[in-house]
Design a protein around this motif. Structure first.
Motif, short mmCIF file in Angstrom:
data_model
loop_
_atom_site.label_atom_id
_atom_site.label_comp_id
_atom_site.label_asym_id
_atom_site.label_seq_id
_atom_site.Cartn_x
_atom_site.Cartn_y
_atom_site.Cartn_z
N GLY A 176 0.80 -1.22 0.00
CA GLY A 176 0.00 0.00 0.00
C GLY A 176 0.83 1.26 0.00
O GLY A 176 2.02 1.26 0.31
N SER A 197 0.13 -3.51 -3.72
CA SER A 197 -0.97 -2.73 -3.16
C SER A 197 -1.38 -3.33 -1.82
O SER A 197 -0.95 -4.42 -1.45
N SER A 203 -8.39 -2.51 -2.26
CA SER A 203 -7.11 -2.32 -2.95
C SER A 203 -6.44 -3.59 -3.45
O SER A 203 -5.51 -3.51 -4.26
N LEU A 208 -0.61 -0.24 -8.42
CA LEU A 208 -0.34 1.15 -8.06
C LEU A 208 0.71 1.74 -8.99
O LEU A 208 1.43 1.02 -9.67
#
Length: 241
Positions: A176, A197, A203, A208
Motif C-alpha cells: 500500500g 498494493s 485495494s 499502483l
C-alpha cells in the motif's frame, strides 16, 4: 539495571540510529504514550500491555522479514499489537487478513487456520504498524479518524532505519501507498524489498503507480519470501498457524 524503554534488544540499535535530539524525542514519545494510556486507556486499542508487542515478540537481531501495516484495528477484540493479526477472534476471515490467507495458500506457502499471527512474529516476522494505537470502536465515535496524538511515525522510521543499517539481510514487505512512502529509508542493497498494493478489499486487486507496483493478489509475496530465504540459506518461515 538499565530500564527497558520500548523492548529488550531494540533500545540499543534505536539509540545508535537516532540523532541525539531524535532519541530525546523518542523518550518523550514513550512518556507521552504512558500518560495518554493512563488517562484514556479505555478509549484506545490495543491495550497498553500490547502496545509494543511486535517489538517484544520479534527482536532486532531475530528480524528476518518486516511486514508493514498502517493502524491497529479499532475493535478491542481484534487489536493485538501485531499488524494484521486478530488473535483468536472467530470471525477472522475478513478484509485484509482474508486476502493475506488466500495469498499464502495460492503461493503454496501453507494454510492459515486462525487469525493469530503470533507464530509468525516468533519466527522473525516483524508485524509492525506505522502507528501503534487507534481509538476503541466500542466506546469512541470517531473510529474512522486516524489518531495522530502521538508521534509514532518517528519510532517506525527509526526502526526501519536501524534494520536498514544491519549487515544481515532483511526482507521488507511494503503493502500500500502508506508503506511505500517509507521505502526511501531502505537503500542498502543486501536487503530485499517486496512492493504491492494493500490487501484491503478495496485495494487488493488494484496495481499502483501506473502498474509499476503489482496488485496484492498478483504480488507473489510469500513465494518471493520463501525463495529468498532459501537463497540466503536461512530457516524458512512456517506460515501455517
Amino acid at each position: 539495571m538499565t530500564e527497558v524503554v520500548f523492548a529488550e534488544g531494540w533500545d540499543a540499535p534505536l539509540k545508535q540510529t537516532a540523532a541525539p535530539l531524535e532519541w530525546t524525542n523518542l523518550l518523550a514519545l514513550k512518556a507521552a504514550a504512558d500518560e495518554y494510556y493512563a488517562q484514556n486507556g479505555a478509549l484506545l486499542t490495543p491495550t497498553r500491555a500490547n502496545l509494543y508487542r511486535a517489538l517484544e515478540l520479534t527482536s532486532f537481531a531475530a528480524t528476518k522479514v518486516v511486514i508493514l501495516g498502517q493502524d491497529p484495528y479499532p475493535d478491542a477484540n481484534k487489536a493485538t499489537g501485531l499488524a494484521f493479526s486478530v488473535g483468536q477472534n472467530e470471525n477472522w476471515r475478513r478484509d485484509s487478513l482474508a486476502a493475506i490467507a488466500d495469498l499464502v495458500e495460492r503461493n503454496e506457502s501453507g494454510t492459515l487456520n486462525s487469525g493469530d499471527l503470533t507464530s509468525w512474529a516468533q519466527q522473525g516476522v516483524l508485524l509492525l504498524n506505522t502507528r501503534l494505537n487507534h481509538r476503541n470502536a466500542a466506546v469512541d465515535q470517531h473510529t474512522q479518524v486516524v489518531d495522530r496524538t502521538l508521534n509514532w511515525p518517528l519510532l517506525t522510521r527509526l526502526i526501519l532505519q536501524a534494520l536498514n543499517q544491519r549487515t544481515e539481510p532483511v526482507i521488507f514487505v511494503l503493502w500500500g501507498n502508506d508503506a511505500l512512502t517509507l521505502e526511501k529509508y531502505l537503500h542498502n542493497p543486501q536487503h530485499l524489498i517486496i512492493r504491492a498494493s494493500h490487501p484491503s478489499q478495496m485495494s487488493r486487486r488494484r496495481p499502483l503507480h501506473k502498474g509499476k507496483v503489482k496488485a496484492f493478489d498478483r504480488s507473489q509475496t510469500f513465494r518471493k519470501i520463501d525463495a529468498w530465504l532459501a537463497q540466503q540459506q536461512q530457516e524458512p518461515i512456517i506460515w501455517t498457524n
